[in-house]
Design a protein around this motif. Structure first.
Motif, PDB file in Angstrom:
ATOM      1  N   TYR A  53       0.849  -1.197   0.000  1.00  0.00           N
ATOM      2  CA  TYR A  53       0.000   0.000   0.000  1.00  0.00           C
ATOM      3  C   TYR A  53       0.878   1.238   0.000  1.00  0.00           C
ATOM      4  N   GLY A  54       0.558   2.197  -0.890  1.00  0.00           N
ATOM      5  CA  GLY A  54       1.390   3.387  -0.905  1.00  0.00           C
ATOM      6  C   GLY A  54       0.958   4.446  -1.895  1.00  0.00           C
ATOM      7  N   THR A  55       1.943   5.009  -2.580  1.00  0.00           N
ATOM      8  CA  THR A  55       1.808   6.255  -3.317  1.00  0.00           C
ATOM      9  C   THR A  55       1.941   6.037  -4.820  1.00  0.00           C
ATOM     10  N   THR A 114       4.705   3.633  -5.500  1.00  0.00           N
ATOM     11  CA  THR A 114       4.231   2.251  -5.392  1.00  0.00           C
ATOM     12  C   THR A 114       3.464   1.858  -6.640  1.00  0.00           C
ATOM     13  N   GLY A 162      -0.882   1.007  -4.735  1.00  0.00           N
ATOM     14  CA  GLY A 162      -0.349   2.361  -4.760  1.00  0.00           C
ATOM     15  C   GLY A 162      -1.367   3.288  -5.410  1.00  0.00           C
ATOM     16  N   GLY A 198      -2.436   7.917  -1.536  1.00  0.00           N
ATOM     17  CA  GLY A 198      -2.222   6.903  -0.522  1.00  0.00           C
ATOM     18  C   GLY A 198      -1.925   7.598   0.792  1.00  0.00           C
ATOM     19  N   ARG A 199      -2.932   7.915   1.557  1.00  0.00           N
ATOM     20  CA  ARG A 199      -2.777   8.781   2.733  1.00  0.00           C
ATOM     21  C   ARG A 199      -3.120   8.102   4.047  1.00  0.00           C
ATOM     22  N   TYR A 249       3.521   4.697   2.436  1.00  0.00           N
ATOM     23  CA  TYR A 249       2.714   5.846   2.022  1.00  0.00           C
ATOM     24  C   TYR A 249       3.193   7.180   2.587  1.00  0.00           C
ATOM     25  N   ASN A 307       2.861  10.591   0.677  1.00  0.00           N
ATOM     26  CA  ASN A 307       1.547  11.216   0.497  1.00  0.00           C
ATOM     27  C   ASN A 307       0.946  11.700   1.814  1.00  0.00           C
TER      28      ASN A 307
END
Length: 374
Positions: free
Chosen positions: A191-193, A196, A224, A229-230, A252, A255
């Motif tokens: 999980y990310g930005t 990602t 991502g 991704g906050r 993340y 973000n």
């Protein structure tokens, strides 16, 4: 006269260089098959069995998603099609949901597929779809060999657009077989930005999660969300629905905007996920160095402050007895020297940057996943 001079000086490499010409498929007499059916294997779309669409989040989530995340979930980053075939010719037909539209990321990365040949552990890059990026659909020959031989094929979906439909074309009379299975049915969730998601790889296979998937024989789920991704709790609750997780990677920070948001979201995100999956390893990764940090001390201080929040959060959970939560310092992800040469805009990695990220993370993930890999 000036206009004539301008016309004569204009460069069209696709006309001048035969290696850059677009693929022309024509009438090939192929049999077209849907990867939605067996024996094809689709990976990276956890809710496909439920919704039947190439999407990274559920169509009707139980918890309301932020609007931008809901839209970005239609980008097919991390999706893969795997199969074996003895067809000497292989083609792909694609209908996109949107055209390539970014100034700093090639159309091949945004909207293209690329192909790897070889069994897991020995997957070798072969080619990328060469198509007219002004169009919403394309049909491309992926390979054409003189001999009939059973080949193990992996196709990576586009990173920054959606795919309405995709079909695989094989020669008449050829056969399709199931790919070799994963080591287990468990999944690595990242999980990310935008980084990602794969921005700004030149082709899908160079997103760092896809590189890792060629080294670690498990299904990877790329979550991502570019700029979004906050760490929202609603997103954490949706992630808990993904069955058979082997590892959750939280990447993340980039973000999270500021220290206060990270302090508010990270402990809660972990709490929500941990309640649903008490024994799944969680890896918190701090962000890469940005090129401007060398010249803007405030940007460097922000990264260091954010990293401390992540380290403190992980340590808090570990002090409470959670031995399955870990921290990795992302400062080293692009290398400690010449890291500023590994991005396209000072933030988003080039293919070299993604390769360095994967090289750094491979042994970390292998250690955390040793039970699944032995």
């Amino acid at each position: 006269m000036a206009e004539q001079t301008t016309q004569s000086n204009r460069v069209d490499a696709q006309k001048l260089d035969p290696n850059m010409k677009l693929e022309q498929t024509g009438e090939l007499g192929l049999k077209w098959l849907s990867p939605k059916e067996r024996p094809f294997r689709l990976s990276g779309f956890p809710w496909f069995h439920q919704d039947g669409v190439y999407r990274r989040m559920p169509v009707q989530p139980k918890h309301e998603l932020p609007p931008a995340v809901n839209q970005l979930a239609n980008s097919t980053a991390g999706g893969q099609i795997a199969f074996r075939t003895d067809s000497p010719r292989l083609a792909i037909r694609v209908e996109l949901t949107g055209k390539a539209n970014m100034y700093h990321m090639p159309a091949t990365g945004q909207c293209g597929f690329d192909i790897y040949l070889g069994e897991p552990g020995d997957q070798q890059y072969f080619g990328t779809t060469r198509y007219d990026h002004t169009q919403l659909s394309y049909e491309v020959v992926l390979y054409e060999f003189p001999n009939t031989e059973l080949r193990h094929v992996t196709l990576n979906f586009p990173l920054y657009q959606g795919v309405k439909e995709v079909s695989i074309g094989i020669a008449a009379g050829s056969r399709i077989e199931e790919p070799l299975p994963y080591r287990t049915g468990k999944k690595v969730i990242v999980y990310g930005t935008s980084i990602t998601q794969g921005g700004c790889a030149t082709r899908p296979g160079m997103a760092y999660t896809n590189i890792l998937s060629r080294r670690i024989p498990l299904e990877f789920v790329n979550l991502g969300f570019s700029g979004n991704g906050r760490g929202e709790p609603e997103v954490a609750r949706v992630l808990t629905e993904i069955e058979d997780p082997a590892l959750l990677v939280l990447d993340y920070e980039a973000n999270a905007v500021g220290v206060e948001l990270m302090k508010r979201t990270l402990p809660e995100f972990i709490r929500i996920y941990r309640e649903a999956h008490p024994g799944v390893p969680i890896l918190v990764v701090s962000k890469i160095q940005y090129a401007r940090e060398r010249f803007e001390p405030a940007l460097l201080r922000l990264r260091l402050d954010m990293k401390k929040v992540e380290m403190d959060t992980v340590e808090m959970y570990r002090s409470q007895g959670d031995a399955n939560i870990h921290f990795f310092d992302g400062t080293a992800l692009l290398g400690t020297d010449s890291y500023n040469e590994c991005t396209v805009d000072g933030v988003h990695p080039t293919d070299l940057g993604f390769l360095r990220m994967a090289d750094t993370l491979t042994p970390v993930l292998q250690e955390l996943l040793h039970r699944e890999l032995t």
